[in-house]
Write a protein that holds these residues in place. Structure first.
Motif, PDB file in Angstrom:
ATOM      1  N   PHE A  17       0.694  -1.215   0.160  1.00  0.00           N
ATOM      2  CA  PHE A  17      -0.046  -0.180  -0.145  1.00  0.00           C
ATOM      3  C   PHE A  17       0.869   1.126   0.178  1.00  0.00           C
ATOM      4  N   GLN A  18       1.213   1.779   1.191  1.00  0.00           N
ATOM      5  CA  GLN A  18       2.083   3.068   1.273  1.00  0.00           C
ATOM      6  C   GLN A  18       3.512   2.749   1.222  1.00  0.00           C
ATOM      7  N   ARG A  19       4.117   2.442   0.055  1.00  0.00           N
ATOM      8  CA  ARG A  19       5.334   1.648  -0.062  1.00  0.00           C
ATOM      9  C   ARG A  19       6.052   2.895  -0.867  1.00  0.00           C
ATOM     10  N   SER A  20       7.399   2.953  -0.357  1.00  0.00           N
ATOM     11  CA  SER A  20       8.469   3.688  -0.730  1.00  0.00           C
ATOM     12  C   SER A  20       9.777   3.273  -1.128  1.00  0.00           C
ATOM     13  N   THR A  21      10.592   3.919  -1.554  1.00  0.00           N
ATOM     14  CA  THR A  21      12.128   3.642  -1.335  1.00  0.00           C
ATOM     15  C   THR A  21      12.718   5.072  -0.895  1.00  0.00           C
ATOM     16  N   MET A  22      13.865   4.904  -0.427  1.00  0.00           N
ATOM     17  CA  MET A  22      14.699   6.166  -0.254  1.00  0.00           C
ATOM     18  C   MET A  22      15.317   6.592  -1.267  1.00  0.00           C
ATOM     19  N   VAL A  23      15.196   8.057  -1.512  1.00  0.00           N
ATOM     20  CA  VAL A  23      15.831   8.750  -2.755  1.00  0.00           C
ATOM     21  C   VAL A  23      16.668  10.010  -2.000  1.00  0.00           C
ATOM     22  N   LEU A  24      17.347  10.699  -3.061  1.00  0.00           N
ATOM     23  CA  LEU A  24      18.218  11.812  -2.727  1.00  0.00           C
ATOM     24  C   LEU A  24      17.450  13.196  -3.137  1.00  0.00           C
ATOM     25  N   PHE A  25      17.162  13.659  -2.001  1.00  0.00           N
ATOM     26  CA  PHE A  25      16.464  15.101  -2.487  1.00  0.00           C
ATOM     27  C   PHE A  25      17.440  15.891  -2.307  1.00  0.00           C
ATOM     28  N   TYR A  26      17.831  17.016  -3.316  1.00  0.00           N
ATOM     29  CA  TYR A  26      18.789  17.968  -3.137  1.00  0.00           C
ATOM     30  C   TYR A  26      18.386  19.437  -3.763  1.00  0.00           C
ATOM     31  N   ASN A  27      18.985  20.333  -3.142  1.00  0.00           N
ATOM     32  CA  ASN A  27      18.707  21.855  -3.359  1.00  0.00           C
ATOM     33  C   ASN A  27      19.394  22.233  -4.644  1.00  0.00           C
ATOM     34  N   LYS A  28      18.848  22.412  -5.712  1.00  0.00           N
ATOM     35  CA  LYS A  28      19.364  22.810  -7.021  1.00  0.00           C
ATOM     36  C   LYS A  28      20.073  24.187  -6.801  1.00  0.00           C
ATOM     37  N   ASP A  29      19.472  25.110  -6.187  1.00  0.00           N
ATOM     38  CA  ASP A  29      19.922  26.411  -5.896  1.00  0.00           C
ATOM     39  C   ASP A  29      21.117  26.345  -5.221  1.00  0.00           C
ATOM     40  N   ALA A  30      21.210  25.731  -4.223  1.00  0.00           N
ATOM     41  CA  ALA A  30      22.563  25.492  -3.336  1.00  0.00           C
ATOM     42  C   ALA A  30      23.738  24.872  -4.401  1.00  0.00           C
ATOM     43  N   PHE A  31      23.323  24.014  -5.144  1.00  0.00           N
ATOM     44  CA  PHE A  31      24.522  23.500  -6.209  1.00  0.00           C
ATOM     45  C   PHE A  31      24.852  24.744  -7.237  1.00  0.00           C
ATOM     46  N   THR A  32      24.158  25.448  -7.500  1.00  0.00           N
ATOM     47  CA  THR A  32      24.311  26.322  -8.276  1.00  0.00           C
ATOM     48  C   THR A  32      25.278  27.453  -7.713  1.00  0.00           C
ATOM     49  N   GLU A  33      24.925  27.688  -6.330  1.00  0.00           N
ATOM     50  CA  GLU A  33      25.634  28.705  -5.608  1.00  0.00           C
ATOM     51  C   GLU A  33      26.934  28.221  -5.340  1.00  0.00           C
ATOM     52  N   VAL A  34      27.468  26.968  -5.269  1.00  0.00           N
ATOM     53  CA  VAL A  34      28.699  26.540  -5.114  1.00  0.00           C
ATOM     54  C   VAL A  34      29.577  25.952  -6.374  1.00  0.00           C
ATOM     55  N   GLY A  35      28.928  26.120  -7.558  1.00  0.00           N
ATOM     56  CA  GLY A  35      29.496  25.925  -8.628  1.00  0.00           C
ATOM     57  C   GLY A  35      29.222  24.533  -9.275  1.00  0.00           C
ATOM     58  N   LEU A  36      28.256  23.688  -8.556  1.00  0.00           N
ATOM     59  CA  LEU A  36      28.038  22.310  -8.825  1.00  0.00           C
ATOM     60  C   LEU A  36      27.030  22.468  -9.875  1.00  0.00           C
ATOM     61  N   ASP A  37      26.841  21.509 -10.906  1.00  0.00           N
ATOM     62  CA  ASP A  37      25.888  21.623 -12.029  1.00  0.00           C
ATOM     63  C   ASP A  37      24.568  21.106 -11.317  1.00  0.00           C
ATOM     64  N   PRO A  38      23.447  21.884 -11.177  1.00  0.00           N
ATOM     65  CA  PRO A  38      22.359  21.634 -10.558  1.00  0.00           C
ATOM     66  C   PRO A  38      21.473  20.463 -11.038  1.00  0.00           C
ATOM     67  N   GLU A  39      21.837  20.030 -12.319  1.00  0.00           N
ATOM     68  CA  GLU A  39      21.183  19.023 -12.967  1.00  0.00           C
ATOM     69  C   GLU A  39      21.974  17.621 -12.617  1.00  0.00           C
ATOM     70  N   LYS A  40      23.095  17.668 -11.930  1.00  0.00           N
ATOM     71  CA  LYS A  40      23.746  16.308 -11.764  1.00  0.00           C
ATOM     72  C   LYS A  40      23.879  16.202 -10.267  1.00  0.00           C
ATOM     73  N   ALA A  41      23.255  15.252  -9.746  1.00  0.00           N
ATOM     74  CA  ALA A  41      23.240  14.847  -8.224  1.00  0.00           C
ATOM     75  C   ALA A  41      24.421  13.884  -8.181  1.00  0.00           C
ATOM     76  N   PRO A  42      25.084  13.702  -7.139  1.00  0.00           N
ATOM     77  CA  PRO A  42      26.132  12.710  -6.876  1.00  0.00           C
ATOM     78  C   PRO A  42      25.848  11.485  -7.152  1.00  0.00           C
ATOM     79  N   THR A  43      26.539  10.624  -7.783  1.00  0.00           N
ATOM     80  CA  THR A  43      26.207   9.167  -7.984  1.00  0.00           C
ATOM     81  C   THR A  43      26.914   8.034  -7.385  1.00  0.00           C
ATOM     82  N   THR A  44      28.171   8.659  -6.850  1.00  0.00           N
ATOM     83  CA  THR A  44      28.692   7.819  -6.126  1.00  0.00           C
ATOM     84  C   THR A  44      29.037   7.969  -4.472  1.00  0.00           C
ATOM     85  N   TRP A  45      29.635   7.248  -3.537  1.00  0.00           N
ATOM     86  CA  TRP A  45      29.879   7.735  -2.384  1.00  0.00           C
ATOM     87  C   TRP A  45      31.125   8.857  -2.396  1.00  0.00           C
TER      88      TRP A  45
END
Length: 438
Positions: free
Chosen positions: A155-183
């Protein structure tokens, strides 16, 4: 006039006594028996937003469509509170006829006689019953079985996902469309995103939540895809070298990289901190998507969990269970209610309004879900990640095994034990508990 008065008196009497009415030509009274089947339904909500109200609304709609059944929904707090209340009600001889509880509780609930197998009800539905079960996503049906029998329905099923702040990414020079993919990228990004007012990443380490996140990290670091437990819920594998390494990585985010808050990070605090801009990335349930979608004042993204040796994620959330030893009428009514709550349209509605993952393939063909994903494509991330997901820590005596793992993880977080010592202790304690089932 006399006949009219007599007929009127009979009709008034019928109304007073709750019986069927009459007419002045057939002066007779027919008693109506109360054949309403009444059910009590316990349900938890472990996320923000309006999910509790939605359950009540959907139940009310069922009652309107089925005038011979009355389901009373009872909100019972979080998952832990719900199990406690079910046990208390059962001990008092008045358990709810059906309830939602964690999929991870199925071994415990079946063993305690608090849940019944549903195979006979499915079989009674014939080909429709077979199609119904086959329509559920395999990643969720995987943890509906106990010794080959189906106990709960997703019924109320989920997986854990990564939520990230795109504006913060832009602020520090990270691509806001590319979340981290590795540890490694997670550590690097989290350091760049950390400043005096913001932490780079948040992962819940409190009791009752740490085991879910740790399941994901264990799967991501596994060399052969082994989970924290075996499939029959009778053995655990806490202290493997890969799991020790995973726990050490958590401590490094806090102590070495200083990019995660120190101490015991609370599950319930993370969405609030994320929405307030106090943490740039959080590991959290997709069931919080609606809350974040509706309340974020910044551009946000949703992504797969970063992997290490492999891409992986833990599934979680609650399933429908039916209490054993009901009358045939109540059993049939409870099953009808479950099928109503999990029909494709309701699955779609539930997902759209909460963020939980639609549990049935047919739900993805509904117009409302197609339109929703067109508007919010990030909501599809959880579905796309599901083929890489496995159930979170699931064993017999689940509450005690969770507590053992969580307490020992916290001993490492607070510096009372090394990751190796903590997981060695957890392995020994859990094995002692599970010995009675082997």
């Amino acid at each position: 006039m006399k006949r009219f008065r007599k007929a009127l008196l009979i009709c008034l009497g019928a109304l007073t006594l709750g019986v069927t009415a009459c007419n002045d030509s057939k002066e007779q009274v027919v008693e109506k028996k109360d054949e309403t089947t009444k059910l009590t339904f316990y349900f938890p909500v472990n996320v923000g937003g309006k999910a509790a109200n939605l359950v009540s609304e959907m139940t009310e709609e069922f009652n309107k469509q089925n005038t011979d059944i009355v389901v009373e929904p009872v909100y019972t707090g979080n998952y832990d509170d719900t199990v406690t209340k079910i046990q208390t009600a059962a001990q008092g001889g008045n358990p709810p006829e059906l309830f939602v509880s964690l999929a991870t509780q199925r071994f415990t609930l079946s063993n305690a006689g608090m849940a019944m197998p549903l195979d006979d009800l499915i079989k009674k539905d014939g080909e429709e019953g077979k199609k119904y079960i086959e329509d559920f996503l395999p990643g969720f049906m995987e943890d509906s079985y106990v010794e080959g029998k189906i106990y709960p329905i997703p019924f109320q099923r989920s997986t854990m996902v990564l939520f990230y702040n795109k504006d913060a990414f832009t602020e520090v020079g990270l691509d806001p469309e590319k979340a981290p993919t590795t540890w490694a990228e997670l550590a690097d990004y989290s350091v760049k995103l950390t400043n005096d007012h913001r932490k780079g990443v948040g992962i819940a380490l409190n009791s009752g939540s740490a085991q879910w996140g740790f399941t994901g990290f264990a799967l991501q670091n596994s060399t052969d895809g082994k989970n924290l437990m075996n499939e029959d819920g009778k053995k655990v594998y806490f202290n493997t070298p890969e799991n020790v390494e995973a726990l050490q990585f958590w401590l490094d985010l806090q102590n070495k990289y200083k990019s995660m808050a120190s101490g015991i990070v609370q599950w319930t605090d993370l969405p609030t901190q994320f929405l307030a801009g106090e943490v740039a990335m959080i590991y959290h349930t997709t069931g919080n998507f609606a809350n974040i979608r509706d309340n974020a004042k910044f551009n946000y993204g949703v992504a797969f969990l970063p992997g290490n040796k492999r891409v992986a994620a833990p599934t979680g959330g609650g399933n429908f269970y039916i209490t054993p030893n009901l009358s045939p009428e109540k059993e049939a009514a409870a099953w009808k209610f479950i099928k109503f709550m999990t029909n494709p349209d309701n699955v779609a509605k539930w997902s759209i309004e909460t963020g939980y993952v639609p549990t049935r393939e047919s739900a993805y063909q509904t117009e409302q879900l197609k339109e929703y994903y067109t508007k919010y494509p990030e909501a599809l991330v959880a579905y796309e990640q599901l083929p890489y997901a496995k159930p979170e820590l699931t064993t017999y005596n689940a509450a005690q095994i969770w507590r053992i793992l969580n307490d020992n993880i916290q001993s490492a977080v607070t510096g009372e034990a090394t990751p190796q010592e903590a997981l060695d202790n957890a392995q020994r304690e859990a094995t002692e508990v599970l010995n009675e089932y082997n």
